[in-house]
Design an enzyme around this catalytic site. Sequence first.
Site, PDB file in Angstrom:
ATOM      1  N   ALA A 183     -11.496   5.248   2.687  1.00 52.13           N
ATOM      2  CA  ALA A 183     -12.938   4.971   2.762  1.00 52.13           C
ATOM      3  C   ALA A 183     -13.487   4.961   4.185  1.00 52.13           C
ATOM      4  O   ALA A 183     -14.705   4.869   4.363  1.00 52.13           O
ATOM      5  CB  ALA A 183     -13.253   3.657   2.066  1.00 52.13           C
ATOM      6  N   THR A 206      -8.305   3.505   8.964  1.00 55.80           N
ATOM      7  CA  THR A 206      -8.637   4.293  10.164  1.00 55.80           C
ATOM      8  C   THR A 206      -9.722   3.636  11.025  1.00 55.80           C
ATOM      9  O   THR A 206      -9.588   3.586  12.255  1.00 55.80           O
ATOM     10  CB  THR A 206      -9.067   5.716   9.734  1.00 55.80           C
ATOM     11  OG1 THR A 206      -7.942   6.329   9.089  1.00 55.80           O
ATOM     12  CG2 THR A 206      -9.488   6.561  10.912  1.00 55.80           C
ATOM     13  N   ASP A 235       0.856  -1.196   0.000  1.00 53.65           N
ATOM     14  CA  ASP A 235       0.000   0.000   0.000  1.00 53.65           C
ATOM     15  C   ASP A 235       0.892   1.246   0.000  1.00 53.65           C
ATOM     16  O   ASP A 235       1.772   1.385   0.855  1.00 53.65           O
ATOM     17  CB  ASP A 235      -0.860  -0.047   1.276  1.00 53.65           C
ATOM     18  CG  ASP A 235      -1.943   1.009   1.310  1.00 53.65           C
ATOM     19  OD1 ASP A 235      -2.457   1.369   0.242  1.00 53.65           O
ATOM     20  OD2 ASP A 235      -2.287   1.445   2.432  1.00 53.65           O
ATOM     21  N   HIS A 236       0.691   2.139  -0.951  1.00 50.81           N
ATOM     22  CA  HIS A 236       1.439   3.405  -1.018  1.00 50.81           C
ATOM     23  C   HIS A 236       2.959   3.244  -0.969  1.00 50.81           C
ATOM     24  O   HIS A 236       3.620   3.859  -0.116  1.00 50.81           O
ATOM     25  CB  HIS A 236       0.999   4.369   0.100  1.00 50.81           C
ATOM     26  CG  HIS A 236      -0.417   4.826  -0.027  1.00 50.81           C
ATOM     27  ND1 HIS A 236      -0.816   5.769  -0.941  1.00 50.81           N
ATOM     28  CD2 HIS A 236      -1.539   4.456   0.651  1.00 50.81           C
ATOM     29  CE1 HIS A 236      -2.130   5.962  -0.823  1.00 50.81           C
ATOM     30  NE2 HIS A 236      -2.593   5.170   0.118  1.00 50.81           N
ATOM     31  N   ASN A 296     -10.243   0.841   0.250  1.00 48.71           N
ATOM     32  CA  ASN A 296      -9.228   0.778   1.310  1.00 48.71           C
ATOM     33  C   ASN A 296      -9.754   1.294   2.651  1.00 48.71           C
ATOM     34  O   ASN A 296     -10.269   2.411   2.727  1.00 48.71           O
ATOM     35  CB  ASN A 296      -8.031   1.658   0.930  1.00 48.71           C
ATOM     36  CG  ASN A 296      -7.209   1.070  -0.186  1.00 48.71           C
ATOM     37  OD1 ASN A 296      -7.739   0.407  -1.067  1.00 48.71           O
ATOM     38  ND2 ASN A 296      -5.918   1.312  -0.145  1.00 48.71           N
ATOM     39  N   HIS A 344      -7.405  10.349   3.470  1.00 46.81           N
ATOM     40  CA  HIS A 344      -7.022   9.416   4.533  1.00 46.81           C
ATOM     41  C   HIS A 344      -7.398   9.979   5.904  1.00 46.81           C
ATOM     42  O   HIS A 344      -7.381  11.191   6.093  1.00 46.81           O
ATOM     43  CB  HIS A 344      -5.505   9.168   4.503  1.00 46.81           C
ATOM     44  CG  HIS A 344      -5.061   8.364   3.328  1.00 46.81           C
ATOM     45  ND1 HIS A 344      -4.038   8.758   2.496  1.00 46.81           N
ATOM     46  CD2 HIS A 344      -5.491   7.168   2.835  1.00 46.81           C
ATOM     47  CE1 HIS A 344      -3.854   7.848   1.561  1.00 46.81           C
ATOM     48  NE2 HIS A 344      -4.731   6.883   1.734  1.00 46.81           N
TER      49      HIS A 344
END
Length: 297
Positions: A211, A234, A81-82, A231, A179
Amino acid sequence: MFWTNAGLMKQARDGGYAVGAFNTNNLEITQAIFRAAKEEKSPIILAISPSAMKYAGARNLVAMARIASEETGVPVSVHLDHGTELEHLVIAIQAGFSSIMYDGSKYPYEENVRLTQEAVKLGHAAGVSVEGELGRLVGTEEEITVSEREASMTNPDQALDYVERTGIDALAVSIGNAHGWYKGKPLLDFERLETIKNNVGDKTLLVLHGASGVPDEDIRMAVSLGITKINIDTETRDAFKRGVAEFIQENPDVIDPRKILKPAIEEMYKVVSGKIRLFGSSGKASESIAYVTGGVA
Ligand code: G3H
Ligand code: 13P
Ligand code: ZN
């Protein structure tokens, strides 16, 4: 054997649902994700960031995913991811990831294209699928004007050019998503998403980052407009913290880490199960198993 994101997402595109990409950093998060996926009979994407690789060890996270997928039968893709440096991609591929994301969104357009081309070369040579990002995800803490917000979003015409020139398997879009927790109600630009989808067609697959906190009806709308990977981090983190905090408050004398972390797993499991149902991927694991015979890469 892992799936690639592209394999799971093509299946989702054909079936009209999205696959959840849940970030993991450790055993407990991984257990919660797999438990939910197994009970929901859903495929999943395990998202692992460069800082998660640094924290837990990329190979440890892959080993946990392999064992969990063998024991549960859950179709899973292990995805970087990223990745913001090409070095992250190399580490992930060497550790056995089946999918990678190169995030060059902070660079000017041409530089993003050039670096994403490199990422695709690396990824495809290793048989893993590659996600790119176009448009910048604005941080929830950033104070920006309306025109800055517009400028940070994915340009639909550029999206087609980016996809054609890079050959990415999946595109992370910026349509007002961010995010972390949103300050107010998220304002997603669905018209823009629709235009992006019309422009790129089936040349790539579409991803929605950030999301957590997006209302259920907006998620359903995004899926109906062609998003096939969503994704979440959080909300799972928050569930982890809530589980630990409540337990410690009620049981201040308990020092056994297993007892402290058990409610955290329970809380995260509830979040992941709910998202899987919302994304529409419940019951889709058996279809994925049928696809596996066609090849993973
Ligand atoms: O979007 C990024 C994910 O939430 C991962 O965050 O870099 O703190 O692991 P991280
Ligand atoms: P949230 O933390 O906002 O759910 O975003 C997750 C994400 O996009 C990971 O790449
Ligand atoms: Zn993200």
